[in-house]
Write a protein that holds these residues in place. Structure first.
Motif, PDB file in Angstrom:
ATOM      1  N   HIS A 151       0.824  -1.203   0.000  1.00 47.97           N
ATOM      2  CA  HIS A 151       0.000   0.000   0.000  1.00 47.97           C
ATOM      3  C   HIS A 151       0.863   1.260   0.000  1.00 47.97           C
ATOM      4  O   HIS A 151       0.524   2.252  -0.662  1.00 47.97           O
ATOM      5  CB  HIS A 151      -0.951  -0.014   1.190  1.00 47.97           C
ATOM      6  N   ALA A 152       1.972   1.241   0.721  1.00 50.91           N
ATOM      7  CA  ALA A 152       2.879   2.388   0.694  1.00 50.91           C
ATOM      8  C   ALA A 152       3.434   2.600  -0.711  1.00 50.91           C
ATOM      9  O   ALA A 152       3.460   3.728  -1.234  1.00 50.91           O
ATOM     10  CB  ALA A 152       4.013   2.193   1.693  1.00 50.91           C
ATOM     11  N   ALA A 153       3.867   1.520  -1.349  1.00 51.12           N
ATOM     12  CA  ALA A 153       4.426   1.623  -2.701  1.00 51.12           C
ATOM     13  C   ALA A 153       3.367   2.097  -3.693  1.00 51.12           C
ATOM     14  O   ALA A 153       3.654   2.905  -4.589  1.00 51.12           O
ATOM     15  CB  ALA A 153       5.001   0.275  -3.134  1.00 51.12           C
ATOM     16  N   GLN A 154       2.138   1.609  -3.530  1.00 52.14           N
ATOM     17  CA  GLN A 154       1.068   1.997  -4.452  1.00 52.14           C
ATOM     18  C   GLN A 154       0.684   3.464  -4.284  1.00 52.14           C
ATOM     19  O   GLN A 154       0.434   4.163  -5.278  1.00 52.14           O
ATOM     20  CB  GLN A 154      -0.146   1.092  -4.230  1.00 52.14           C
ATOM     21  N   MET A 155       0.639   3.952  -3.056  1.00 49.51           N
ATOM     22  CA  MET A 155       0.344   5.375  -2.839  1.00 49.51           C
ATOM     23  C   MET A 155       1.444   6.244  -3.420  1.00 49.51           C
ATOM     24  O   MET A 155       1.178   7.262  -4.072  1.00 49.51           O
ATOM     25  CB  MET A 155       0.156   5.660  -1.345  1.00 49.51           C
ATOM     26  N   ALA A 156       2.683   5.844  -3.177  1.00 51.39           N
ATOM     27  CA  ALA A 156       3.800   6.622  -3.708  1.00 51.39           C
ATOM     28  C   ALA A 156       3.758   6.657  -5.237  1.00 51.39           C
ATOM     29  O   ALA A 156       3.957   7.713  -5.853  1.00 51.39           O
ATOM     30  CB  ALA A 156       5.120   6.045  -3.218  1.00 51.39           C
ATOM     31  N   ALA A 157       3.480   5.516  -5.851  1.00 52.20           N
ATOM     32  CA  ALA A 157       3.419   5.453  -7.313  1.00 52.20           C
ATOM     33  C   ALA A 157       2.284   6.302  -7.865  1.00 52.20           C
ATOM     34  O   ALA A 157       2.390   6.871  -8.958  1.00 52.20           O
ATOM     35  CB  ALA A 157       3.260   3.997  -7.766  1.00 52.20           C
ATOM     36  N   ALA A 158       1.177   6.398  -7.102  1.00 50.38           N
ATOM     37  CA  ALA A 158       0.022   7.175  -7.544  1.00 50.38           C
ATOM     38  C   ALA A 158       0.169   8.658  -7.236  1.00 50.38           C
ATOM     39  O   ALA A 158      -0.696   9.459  -7.624  1.00 50.38           O
ATOM     40  CB  ALA A 158      -1.239   6.634  -6.891  1.00 50.38           C
ATOM     41  N   GLY A 159       1.242   9.029  -6.518  1.00 53.33           N
ATOM     42  CA  GLY A 159       1.431  10.425  -6.150  1.00 53.33           C
ATOM     43  C   GLY A 159       0.487  10.890  -5.061  1.00 53.33           C
ATOM     44  O   GLY A 159       0.223  12.093  -4.935  1.00 53.33           O
ATOM     45  N   LEU A 160      -0.032   9.956  -4.260  1.00 57.21           N
ATOM     46  CA  LEU A 160      -0.936  10.307  -3.169  1.00 57.21           C
ATOM     47  C   LEU A 160      -0.123  10.550  -1.897  1.00 57.21           C
ATOM     48  O   LEU A 160       0.501   9.624  -1.376  1.00 57.21           O
ATOM     49  CB  LEU A 160      -1.940   9.177  -2.935  1.00 57.21           C
ATOM     50  N   PRO A 161      -0.098  11.769  -1.386  1.00 60.98           N
ATOM     51  CA  PRO A 161       0.664  12.029  -0.155  1.00 60.98           C
ATOM     52  C   PRO A 161       0.122  11.172   0.986  1.00 60.98           C
ATOM     53  O   PRO A 161      -1.093  11.016   1.127  1.00 60.98           O
ATOM     54  CB  PRO A 161       0.411  13.518   0.112  1.00 60.98           C
ATOM     55  N   PHE A 162       1.033  10.607   1.795  1.00 56.45           N
ATOM     56  CA  PHE A 162       0.537   9.754   2.874  1.00 56.45           C
ATOM     57  C   PHE A 162       1.409   9.825   4.118  1.00 56.45           C
ATOM     58  O   PHE A 162       2.577  10.212   4.078  1.00 56.45           O
ATOM     59  CB  PHE A 162       0.372   8.308   2.401  1.00 56.45           C
ATOM     60  N   VAL A 163       0.766   9.441   5.213  1.00 53.55           N
ATOM     61  CA  VAL A 163       1.406   9.327   6.524  1.00 53.55           C
ATOM     62  C   VAL A 163       1.807   7.874   6.724  1.00 53.55           C
ATOM     63  O   VAL A 163       0.996   6.963   6.499  1.00 53.55           O
ATOM     64  CB  VAL A 163       0.436   9.758   7.642  1.00 53.55           C
ATOM     65  N   PHE A 164       3.027   7.641   7.159  1.00 53.61           N
ATOM     66  CA  PHE A 164       3.452   6.301   7.565  1.00 53.61           C
ATOM     67  C   PHE A 164       3.385   6.231   9.079  1.00 53.61           C
ATOM     68  O   PHE A 164       4.034   7.004   9.781  1.00 53.61           O
ATOM     69  CB  PHE A 164       4.863   6.009   7.080  1.00 53.61           C
TER      70      PHE A 164
END
Length: 316
Positions: A151-164
């Motif tokens: 999920h982290a890799a997919q968000m990063a690939a989609a350009g969706l900013p996220f909190v870890f």
């Protein structure tokens, strides 16, 4: 506008022990540990990091989208999400599994002993990050190991900013995996114990971690939190709870408020202040999803503790 909440949905069985664990655990006998605690109070709550974070966001008027898995016994949780008007189109029921289960014993000093059965959570990676219009932010909270990685890799690939938010899942990852998470994330939120473990395993200091992020937050319980951003560290004072009833889910309440505030465009320091407000509200009641402040109440409490909140958050 909405935020994607990746993490666990779980049933929490919470028992309250009226004594202190320290009075019953002999340090020189831990190699033959065999203890039992009489727990006069017992309850079952809806929990799991994704559920708890989404609950607080929804209380504030946000529109969280939960990405998670339930077992065949999860119908009650599905009804719960429907009653809260929390989107569950991306909550999958995994056949032949139990919903994740946490069994928590809390002593009079708020120390906790927890056992956790992951159940359906082990299959969370089968649910990919969806491409939804209106998603502003995401969070990768404790979940199945592979799910957190993917999920982290997919968000990063989609350009969706996220909190870890590795939470209690942090020990599942070695230094290389943790460095990957940090490089992909925009923000990292950890408590002080997790921060020490993250530094030890990644080989990076807090300052070096912060250099790779838009912001790093280290929570310190009643003492507040440290916010690292733009090469500086700001201590955000804590907010005393009206009463201390139950710490379970306090960190998730903080994260739900922080995510709501980031989605609303608040500065990170103010987002953490709102996190303290909701964390204090959560500590004052039993269970991880029973605190009641809405946005108007949260803003009143914010003003009383920290002054005027950012203008963009004031209700019309």
């Amino acid at each position: 506008m909405s935020s994607l909440i990746c993490g666990s949905l779980a049933f929490d069985t919470i028992a309250l022990f009226e004594g202190r664990f320290a009075d019953h655990i002999l340090p020189d006998k831990v190699h033959v540990l065999n203890v039992a605690f009489l727990v006069p109070e017992l309850r079952r709550d809806f929990g799991g990091c994704a559920g708890n974070i989404a609950y607080t966001m929804r209380r504030l008027g946000g529109h969280p989208v939960v990405l998670a898995t339930l077992g065949e016994d999860g119908a009650a949780y599905e009804r719960r999400l429907d009653e809260l008007d929390i989107a569950r189109e991306h909550v999958c029921v995994v056949p032949n599994t139990h919903t994740a289960q946490a069994h928590i014993v809390t002593d009079r000093d708020d120390n906790q002993i927890t056992s956790f059965h992951p159940g359906a959570m082990q299959f969370a990676h089968t649910q990919p990050v969806p491409a939804l219009p209106g998603l502003r932010l995401g969070i990768v909270a404790p979940d199945g190991r592979q799910a957190m990685i993917e999920h982290a890799a997919q968000m990063a690939a989609a350009g969706l900013p996220f909190v870890f938010d590795p939470g209690q899942g942090l020990p599942m990852f070695d230094g290389a995996a943790l460095r990957d998470f940090v490089e992909q994330a925009d923000w990292v939120v950890v408590n002080d114990y997790e921060a020490a473990m993250l530094c030890e395993r990644s080989g990076w200091s807090l300052e070096q971690l912060a250099e790779r992020l838009r912001g790093l937050v280290v929570t310190r319980g009643a003492q507040g939190c440290d916010v690292f951003e733009a090469g500086a560290c700001t201590r955000v004072p804590g907010l005393a709870a009206a009463r201390v009833v139950d710490p379970t889910g306090c960190g998730d309440a903080f994260r739900g408020a922080l995510l709501w505030a980031l989605e609303a465009g608040w500065p990170l320091v103010d987002a953490c202040r709102l996190g303290n407000v909701l964390g204090a509200a959560k500590v004052a009641c039993s269970g991880p999803q029973n605190h009641q402040p809405d946005l108007a109440q949260a803003l009143r409490d914010f003003r009383a503790a920290y002054g005027e909140p950012p203008a963009a958050a004031n209700p019309a």
